[in-house]
Design an enzyme around this catalytic site. Structure first.
Site, PDB file in Angstrom:
ATOM      1  N   ASP A  59       0.986  -1.210   0.079  1.00  0.00           N
ATOM      2  CA  ASP A  59      -0.018  -0.047  -0.099  1.00  0.00           C
ATOM      3  C   ASP A  59       0.859   1.097   0.207  1.00  0.00           C
ATOM      4  O   ASP A  59       1.597   1.473   0.995  1.00  0.00           O
ATOM      5  CB  ASP A  59      -0.865  -0.043   1.170  1.00  0.00           C
ATOM      6  N   ALA A 124      -9.216  14.003 -17.076  1.00  0.00           N
ATOM      7  CA  ALA A 124      -9.903  15.210 -17.444  1.00  0.00           C
ATOM      8  C   ALA A 124     -10.906  15.631 -16.155  1.00  0.00           C
ATOM      9  O   ALA A 124     -11.650  16.644 -16.460  1.00  0.00           O
ATOM     10  CB  ALA A 124     -10.778  14.580 -18.632  1.00  0.00           C
ATOM     11  N   TYR A 154     -12.636  13.110  -6.638  1.00  0.00           N
ATOM     12  CA  TYR A 154     -11.812  12.569  -7.731  1.00  0.00           C
ATOM     13  C   TYR A 154     -11.041  13.550  -8.297  1.00  0.00           C
ATOM     14  O   TYR A 154      -9.728  13.474  -8.449  1.00  0.00           O
ATOM     15  CB  TYR A 154     -12.379  11.550  -8.624  1.00  0.00           C
ATOM     16  N   ASN A 183     -11.002   9.168 -20.462  1.00  0.00           N
ATOM     17  CA  ASN A 183     -11.359   7.962 -20.731  1.00  0.00           C
ATOM     18  C   ASN A 183     -10.541   6.991 -21.430  1.00  0.00           C
ATOM     19  O   ASN A 183     -10.937   6.742 -22.710  1.00  0.00           O
ATOM     20  CB  ASN A 183     -12.780   8.201 -21.473  1.00  0.00           C
ATOM     21  N   LYS A 197     -15.968   1.316 -16.916  1.00  0.00           N
ATOM     22  CA  LYS A 197     -16.296   2.560 -17.193  1.00  0.00           C
ATOM     23  C   LYS A 197     -16.886   2.336 -18.394  1.00  0.00           C
ATOM     24  O   LYS A 197     -17.405   1.188 -18.720  1.00  0.00           O
ATOM     25  CB  LYS A 197     -15.190   3.559 -18.012  1.00  0.00           C
ATOM     26  N   ALA A 198     -17.863   3.337 -18.970  1.00  0.00           N
ATOM     27  CA  ALA A 198     -18.886   3.509 -20.053  1.00  0.00           C
ATOM     28  C   ALA A 198     -18.447   2.249 -21.130  1.00  0.00           C
ATOM     29  O   ALA A 198     -19.109   1.242 -21.564  1.00  0.00           O
ATOM     30  CB  ALA A 198     -19.293   4.478 -20.569  1.00  0.00           C
ATOM     31  N   ARG A 227     -18.718  12.254 -24.829  1.00  0.00           N
ATOM     32  CA  ARG A 227     -17.316  11.790 -24.394  1.00  0.00           C
ATOM     33  C   ARG A 227     -16.309  11.564 -25.588  1.00  0.00           C
ATOM     34  O   ARG A 227     -17.027  11.219 -26.549  1.00  0.00           O
ATOM     35  CB  ARG A 227     -17.201  10.670 -23.391  1.00  0.00           C
ATOM     36  N   ARG A 293     -17.754  16.227 -22.664  1.00  0.00           N
ATOM     37  CA  ARG A 293     -16.413  16.593 -22.219  1.00  0.00           C
ATOM     38  C   ARG A 293     -15.647  16.180 -23.593  1.00  0.00           C
ATOM     39  O   ARG A 293     -15.594  14.847 -23.925  1.00  0.00           O
ATOM     40  CB  ARG A 293     -15.971  15.621 -20.991  1.00  0.00           C
TER      41      ARG A 293
END
Ligand code: NAD
Length: 339
Positions: A59, A124, A154, A183, A197-198, A227, A293
């Protein structure tokens, strides 16, 4: 351009995850002989483990571990963060903010150890959200982070960590590089479990619909959000180019494509790849992030004479094929990435 020698020690943090795992693979493949990869996940859970690479599970939020991690390092790449798609970063802001500990420890340890260069993976999400309220956005240029109004949690962590990188250069002379990723997607990424993610989520949902015969898909938001998406191979090449450019010291730079697409059109693309049409439902209450974005690539083109250039359709076809294999393996009871 300043390049390390092939036997210099390269340290990569977050290497049990998607992008840093691919980066370790790249440096290994281009001939670096001393790579140290670090992640807090236990080794069996790493997305990939590259042969010949020293893998450490620890860690980096702990100062002593960060000191151990960068011993003898020539270059340090920090891609370790608590991270996920919108579903994760909207619900776990404290976890996202706590990634500040990793960068704070690692950059200080790198400076004390006399490392030559330090890379930070920004996002971004560090950009001012007021500029992202319309799907027909103006692409974001690097100066758009200020005046600051980053994504809660974030995005603010990224912005403050960028500032650490800038001040370690200004006050202490550590050569830092800062890329704002837009992304990133591709094989060997997170594809289920809530952090995906998408692009990966869309592929999995289409594959699942085909497999179960339930020909429906749920989309988060109204599908009009836009995006740009950057393929993993472009991302790791871009990291290499940015890290070794003398013109980019302590200077944030976009690393993404400028191929803007609405989420609804991304679904259509994945349906076409999968050879299926699905009935769509829209969950308007689900996390959907900013309305639009995109990455303005004027700066990266001017400095590197390059920008990420894998067409979305080509990258998505490879991603879909990889997720389909993972899906089938998982169904057959085999071990898959993330198990
Ligand atoms: P990922 O979740 O696949 O990888 C991040 C890794 O960091 C994980 O394996 C995690 O276990 C590790 N990590 C987290 N906290 C740690 C700690 N305290 N000590 C050691 N390891 C720790 O995510 P990714 O997509 O590969 O992202 C890599 C970096 O790029 C992150 O900094 C992320 O914020 C940034 N980024 C990614 C995207 C994207 O689209 N994937 C976009 C913008 C920025």
């Amino acid at each position: 351009m300043s390049k390390p020698n092939k036997d210099d020690l390269i340290v990569i943090a977050g290497a049990g995850g998607f992008i840093a795992g691919a980066l370790a693979r790249r440096f290994h493949d281009v001939g670096f002989t001393r790579i140290r990869a670090i992640d807090r996940k236990p080794l069996p859970q790493w997305y990939q483990r590259v042969p010949g690479v020293e893998n450490l599970s620890m860690d980096l939020g702990e100062k002593e571990n960060a000191i151990r991690a960068v011993e003898d390092a020539t270059e340090v790449y920090n891609l370790a963060a608590d991270m996920g798609g919108m579903g994760f970063i909207e619900h776990f802001r404290v976890e996202c903010l706590r990634s500040i500990l990793v960068n704070t420890n690692l950059i200080d340890a790198a400076w004390r150890a006399g490392a030559e260069r330090y890379f930070f993976s920004s996002s971004a999400c560090a950009y001012n959200t007021d500029l992202q309220k319309d799907p027909n956005v103006r692409a974001l240029k690097e100066s758009d982070a200020y005046p600051a109004m980053a994504e809660r949690g974030y995005g603010w962590e990224k912005l403050i960590s960028e500032m650490f990188c800038q001040e370690y250069w200004a006050e202490r002379g550590l050569e830092t590089k800062i890329a704002r990723f837009h992304n990133i997607y591709g094989p060997l990424g997170t594809w289920f479990g809530g952090r995906e993610k998408a692009p990966a989520a869309m592929c999995r949902k289409v594959i699942e619909a085909k497999d179960t015969g339930k020909l429906e898909i749920e989309i988060w938001g109204d599908g009009s959000q836009t995006r740009s998406f950057c393929y993993i191979d472009d991302c790791v090449l871009g990291i290499d180019l940015i890290m070794h450019s003398d013109q980019l010291i302590a200077t944030p730079i976009n690393l993404g494509t400028s191929e803007l697409i609405a989420i609804d059109d991304l679904v259509t693309m994945v349906e076409e790849i999968g050879g299926v049409r699905l009935k769509r439902t829209y969950d308007l209450g689900a996390p959907k992030g900013v309305a639009g974005r995109n990455s303005d690539n004027t700066f990266i083109k001017s400095v590197l004479d390059w920008e990420p250039n894998t067409p979305l359709r080509a990258g998505m076809a490879k991603t879909y094929a990889w997720i389909e294999r993972q899906y089938q393996d998982r169904k057959a009871g085999k071990r898959v990435v993330q198990d």
